[in-house]
Design an enzyme around this catalytic site. Structure first.
Site, PDB file in Angstrom:
ATOM      1  N   LYS A  38       0.831  -1.211   0.000  1.00  0.00           N
ATOM      2  CA  LYS A  38       0.000   0.000   0.000  1.00  0.00           C
ATOM      3  C   LYS A  38       0.869   1.266   0.000  1.00  0.00           C
ATOM      4  O   LYS A  38       0.644   2.175  -0.801  1.00  0.00           O
ATOM      5  CB  LYS A  38      -0.897  -0.002   1.242  1.00  0.00           C
ATOM      6  CG  LYS A  38      -1.488   1.345   1.585  1.00  0.00           C
ATOM      7  CD  LYS A  38      -2.348   1.251   2.795  1.00  0.00           C
ATOM      8  CE  LYS A  38      -2.131   2.201   3.924  1.00  0.00           C
ATOM      9  NZ  LYS A  38      -1.464   3.432   3.840  1.00  0.00           N
ATOM     10  N   ASN A  39       1.844   1.321   0.899  1.00  0.00           N
ATOM     11  CA  ASN A  39       2.584   2.571   1.056  1.00  0.00           C
ATOM     12  C   ASN A  39       3.518   2.864  -0.119  1.00  0.00           C
ATOM     13  O   ASN A  39       3.922   4.010  -0.315  1.00  0.00           O
ATOM     14  CB  ASN A  39       3.352   2.581   2.383  1.00  0.00           C
ATOM     15  CG  ASN A  39       2.412   2.769   3.558  1.00  0.00           C
ATOM     16  OD1 ASN A  39       1.233   3.116   3.375  1.00  0.00           O
ATOM     17  ND2 ASN A  39       2.909   2.534   4.772  1.00  0.00           N
ATOM     18  N   CYS A 134      -5.364   8.498   8.249  1.00  0.00           N
ATOM     19  CA  CYS A 134      -5.416   7.971   9.617  1.00  0.00           C
ATOM     20  C   CYS A 134      -5.166   9.084  10.621  1.00  0.00           C
ATOM     21  O   CYS A 134      -4.250   9.885  10.481  1.00  0.00           O
ATOM     22  CB  CYS A 134      -4.351   6.889   9.808  1.00  0.00           C
ATOM     23  SG  CYS A 134      -5.006   5.250   9.558  1.00  0.00           S
ATOM     24  N   ARG A 139      -0.053  15.003  12.395  1.00  0.00           N
ATOM     25  CA  ARG A 139       0.944  14.548  11.422  1.00  0.00           C
ATOM     26  C   ARG A 139       1.474  15.766  10.672  1.00  0.00           C
ATOM     27  O   ARG A 139       0.928  16.170   9.657  1.00  0.00           O
ATOM     28  CB  ARG A 139       0.337  13.482  10.522  1.00  0.00           C
ATOM     29  CG  ARG A 139      -0.110  12.279  11.362  1.00  0.00           C
ATOM     30  CD  ARG A 139      -0.769  11.197  10.567  1.00  0.00           C
ATOM     31  NE  ARG A 139       0.178  10.413   9.789  1.00  0.00           N
ATOM     32  CZ  ARG A 139      -0.139   9.254   9.216  1.00  0.00           C
ATOM     33  NH1 ARG A 139      -1.344   8.769   9.339  1.00  0.00           N
ATOM     34  NH2 ARG A 139       0.761   8.596   8.521  1.00  0.00           N
ATOM     35  N   ASP A 322       3.954   0.639  12.222  1.00  0.00           N
ATOM     36  CA  ASP A 322       2.685   0.151  11.654  1.00  0.00           C
ATOM     37  C   ASP A 322       2.373  -1.284  12.071  1.00  0.00           C
ATOM     38  O   ASP A 322       1.322  -1.816  11.710  1.00  0.00           O
ATOM     39  CB  ASP A 322       2.707   0.274  10.117  1.00  0.00           C
ATOM     40  CG  ASP A 322       2.592   1.717   9.654  1.00  0.00           C
ATOM     41  OD1 ASP A 322       2.393   2.595  10.513  1.00  0.00           O
ATOM     42  OD2 ASP A 322       2.706   1.967   8.447  1.00  0.00           O
ATOM     43  N   ARG A 414      -9.198   0.262   3.917  1.00  0.00           N
ATOM     44  CA  ARG A 414      -8.310   1.202   3.241  1.00  0.00           C
ATOM     45  C   ARG A 414      -6.990   0.539   2.895  1.00  0.00           C
ATOM     46  O   ARG A 414      -6.325   0.917   1.934  1.00  0.00           O
ATOM     47  CB  ARG A 414      -7.961   2.369   4.183  1.00  0.00           C
ATOM     48  CG  ARG A 414      -8.882   3.551   4.147  1.00  0.00           C
ATOM     49  CD  ARG A 414      -8.301   4.671   4.986  1.00  0.00           C
ATOM     50  NE  ARG A 414      -6.889   4.852   4.649  1.00  0.00           N
ATOM     51  CZ  ARG A 414      -5.934   5.212   5.491  1.00  0.00           C
ATOM     52  NH1 ARG A 414      -6.222   5.459   6.742  1.00  0.00           N
ATOM     53  NH2 ARG A 414      -4.692   5.339   5.103  1.00  0.00           N
TER      54      ARG A 414
HETATM   55  C1  UD1 Z   1       4.521   6.793   6.692  1.00  0.00           C
HETATM   56  C2  UD1 Z   1       3.503   5.682   6.538  1.00  0.00           C
HETATM   57  C3  UD1 Z   1       2.855   5.390   7.895  1.00  0.00           C
HETATM   58  C4  UD1 Z   1       3.933   5.080   8.934  1.00  0.00           C
HETATM   59  C5  UD1 Z   1       4.991   6.149   8.967  1.00  0.00           C
HETATM   60  C6  UD1 Z   1       6.180   5.772   9.851  1.00  0.00           C
HETATM   61  C7  UD1 Z   1       2.791   6.044   4.261  1.00  0.00           C
HETATM   62  C8  UD1 Z   1       1.707   6.464   3.340  1.00  0.00           C
HETATM   63  N1  UD1 Z   1       2.517   6.118   5.585  1.00  0.00           N
HETATM   64  O1  UD1 Z   1       3.795   7.934   7.160  1.00  0.00           O
HETATM   65  O2  UD1 Z   1       1.976   4.298   7.728  1.00  0.00           O
HETATM   66  O3  UD1 Z   1       3.350   4.982  10.227  1.00  0.00           O
HETATM   67  O4  UD1 Z   1       5.511   6.390   7.639  1.00  0.00           O
HETATM   68  O5  UD1 Z   1       6.765   4.597   9.421  1.00  0.00           O
HETATM   69  O6  UD1 Z   1       3.850   5.616   3.839  1.00  0.00           O
HETATM   70  N2  UD1 Z   1       7.390  14.200  11.015  1.00  0.00           N
HETATM   71  C9  UD1 Z   1       7.654  15.517  11.314  1.00  0.00           C
HETATM   72  N3  UD1 Z   1       7.570  16.423  10.287  1.00  0.00           N
HETATM   73  C10 UD1 Z   1       7.243  16.060   9.015  1.00  0.00           C
HETATM   74  C11 UD1 Z   1       6.976  14.711   8.735  1.00  0.00           C
HETATM   75  C12 UD1 Z   1       7.057  13.802   9.770  1.00  0.00           C
HETATM   76  O7  UD1 Z   1       7.962  15.872  12.444  1.00  0.00           O
HETATM   77  O8  UD1 Z   1       7.196  16.938   8.138  1.00  0.00           O
HETATM   78  C13 UD1 Z   1       7.455  13.196  12.118  1.00  0.00           C
HETATM   79  C14 UD1 Z   1       6.092  12.580  12.411  1.00  0.00           C
HETATM   80  O9  UD1 Z   1       5.349  13.377  13.310  1.00  0.00           O
HETATM   81  C15 UD1 Z   1       6.496  11.243  12.977  1.00  0.00           C
HETATM   82  C16 UD1 Z   1       7.798  10.899  12.248  1.00  0.00           C
HETATM   83  O10 UD1 Z   1       8.256  12.109  11.680  1.00  0.00           O
HETATM   84  O11 UD1 Z   1       6.765  11.365  14.359  1.00  0.00           O
HETATM   85  C17 UD1 Z   1       7.645   9.879  11.135  1.00  0.00           C
HETATM   86  O12 UD1 Z   1       6.685  10.321  10.212  1.00  0.00           O
HETATM   87  P1  UD1 Z   1       6.755   9.935   8.673  1.00  0.00           P
HETATM   88  O13 UD1 Z   1       7.811   8.893   8.466  1.00  0.00           O
HETATM   89  O14 UD1 Z   1       6.855  11.185   7.875  1.00  0.00           O
HETATM   90  O15 UD1 Z   1       5.323   9.305   8.431  1.00  0.00           O
HETATM   91  P2  UD1 Z   1       4.469   9.364   7.144  1.00  0.00           P
HETATM   92  O16 UD1 Z   1       5.335   9.451   5.929  1.00  0.00           O
HETATM   93  O17 UD1 Z   1       3.360  10.355   7.294  1.00  0.00           O
END
Ligand code: UD1
Length: 443
Positions: A38-39, A134, A139, A322, A414
């Site tokens: 999915k991701n 989610c 986020r 996850d 989803r």
């Molecule tokens: C992706 C996955 C999600 C998974 C997560 C962590 C997808 C579509 N989703 O989410 O299922 O739980 O990776 O493995 O691939 N952060 C910041 N600033 C930012 C972005 C992130 O501080 O601009 C922080 C977040 O709050 C979190 C950490 O970084 O604590 C990891 O987030 P991130 O790896 O970016 O998650 P997603 O890409 O949203």
């Protein structure tokens, strides 16, 4: 009395509700095939926007998130043909605007943030509503915006819309303050056609980062180092079409592995890359579960007692966040006390009250869940608060004696293709039913 049509539909939506009904207690035996990731899919479909020709994407999971991103691209002018359940052909040449104005579709999923990188990379401009998806905690997107700014874009966030604009994109050095999957992929999407060299430091290393880089390279991009924490991208002027097959879903595989460990039994989980499952397999072995690895499959066997273990979520190659809720469900019937430390997200334990309804004994202390193993769970009505928490409730329901009814299954669907059929095929008593809504809304 006259009722306006829309109001009528809302009444019907509330009157009927889809649920999973699980009669727990069956051990699982047989084989499960894992779908595409999915991701990876939700990043690779937007990445096709960057091509100047048709892209054929194979091994796509047949899930809601893919359908949503597919309809966003169609709305934007791409010609999207579904060749089979798992194959899409996308011709992005009809996309003429960078203004993604289909707010409701975008609000349906978190990964719509990849439209930012893809449209910025294509047009040097993007206008995208803030992503939904989610809701297990806040986020932020500050690291995404930081990467776009390094490449020369001005970023404005106003009234829940993100606007990016650059005269032209130029390579630069991006150092991420946190390891972020989405920011790393977005930086790659925006940088593949930027002039010169882009370096991404403190990059995320998840399998789907490598998959997106491989897909972009198959379109003619020049990305090196994906899968390490330094990625180097030499910008190219044009990207051509491609045929690309998506990797298997690490988390779907891990979820079924945890399910077998929780119920007991012996299941061959096929169409996986065992290396991607290393951290999950290692933790399952700590619980006394046997995990055998083959070329493209793992066999999970659990016959004896489940043992306690401690888990800490980390960016890849650490234990994936996850898989955290599914492991808490698994450990809820292990002997002894387990500590599960969530270090990626600020608050990802909102499902604990639901597991407690099934008889689990779990105490949350900040980022840590202390799971005191109980001798058994008991079926009850519960609600899935999000995708992976929903999967945890399915696992708990498979273990619990009696009947568990899970509401809010739209979250689960989803991200899991045919979860009911896949589990039923290995002996689970699980059905998807549409009920008249008589349940108390407050649980
Ligand atoms: C992706 C996955 C999600 C998974 C997560 C962590 C997808 C579509 N989703 O989410 O299922 O739980 O990776 O493995 O691939 N952060 C910041 N600033 C930012 C972005 C992130 O501080 O601009 C922080 C977040 O709050 C979190 C950490 O970084 O604590 C990891 O987030 P991130 O790896 O970016 O998650 P997603 O890409 O949203």
């Amino acid at each position: 009395m006259y009722i306006k049509p829309l109001f009528k539909i809302r009444i019907l939506e509330r009157a009927f509700v889809d649920k999973f009904v699980i009669k727990g207690g069956n051990k699982l035996y047989g084989e499960i095939s894992v779908s595409g990731a999915k991701n990876a899919a939700v990043a690779i479909i937007p990445a096709t926007v960057l091509a100047d020709d048709v892209c054929r994407i194979e091994n796509l999971p047949n899930i809601k998130d893919v359908a949503v991103i597919e309809s966003i691209l169609t709305y934007m002018g791409a010609e999207v043909r579904r060749l089979s359940e798992s194959v899409l052909e996308i011709d992005p040449r009809g996309i003429k605007s960078y203004n993604v104005s289909c707010v409701e579709m975008v609000a349906n999923m978190r990964a719509s943030y990849y439209l930012l990188g893809a449209f910025l990379g294509k047009f040097s401009k993007a206008r995208v509503p803030m992503p939904g998806g989610c809701s297990f905690c806040d986020r932020p997107v500050d690291q995404h915006l930081k990467a776009f700014e390094v490449l020369g874009a001005e970023c404005h966030v106003e009234e829940a819309v993100i606007e990016l604009s650059a005269e032209k994109l130029t390579g630069g050095s991006i150092y991420f303050d946190v390891v972020s999957v989405g920011s790393t992929i977005n930086a790659m999407l925006a940088a593949v056609k930027a002039e010169g060299l882009t370096t991404i430091e403190n990059a995320a290393k998840e399998p789907h980062i490598v998959d997106v880089a491989n897909m972009l390279n198959s379109m003619g991009a020049n990305i090196k180092g994906a899968g390490t924490d330094v990625i180097k991208i030499r910008g190219v002027q044009k990207l051509h079409g491609c045929t690309y097959s998506i990797i298997p879903d690490q988390i779907e595989a891990g979820t079924y592995m945890a399910a077998v460990a929780a119920t007991g039994g012996n299941v061959l989980i096929k169409d996986v890359i065992p290396k991607h499952l290393d951290s999950i397999s290692a933790k399952l072995r700590d619980t006394g579960t046997v995990v055998e690895e083959y070329d493209e499959a793992v066999r999970v066997i659990r016959e004896g007692e489940l043992h306690r273990c401690n888990v800490k979520t980390m960016p890849h190659p650490g234990f994936p966040t996850d898989m955290q809720p599914q492991f808490v469900a698994l450990l809820s019937t292990a002997s002894g006390t387990s500590r599960v430390n969530e270090s990626v997200w600020d608050d990802r334990f909102s499902y604990i009250p639901q597991l407690k309804r099934l008889g689990a004994d779990i105490l949350q202390q900040g980022h840590i869940a202390i799971v005191q193993g109980v001798s058994g769970l008991k079926g009850a009505p519960v609600k899935a608060p999000d995708l992976r928490a929903g999967a945890a409730l399915v696992i708990a329901g498979l273990v619990a004696k009696g009947t568990t009814e899970i509401e809010n299954i739209k979250y689960i669907e989803r991200g899991y293709e045919n979860i009911v059929d896949k589990l039923a095929a290995v002996g689970a008593d699980i059905r998807r039913v549409t009920y008249k809504n008589t349940m108390d809304d407050e649980y």
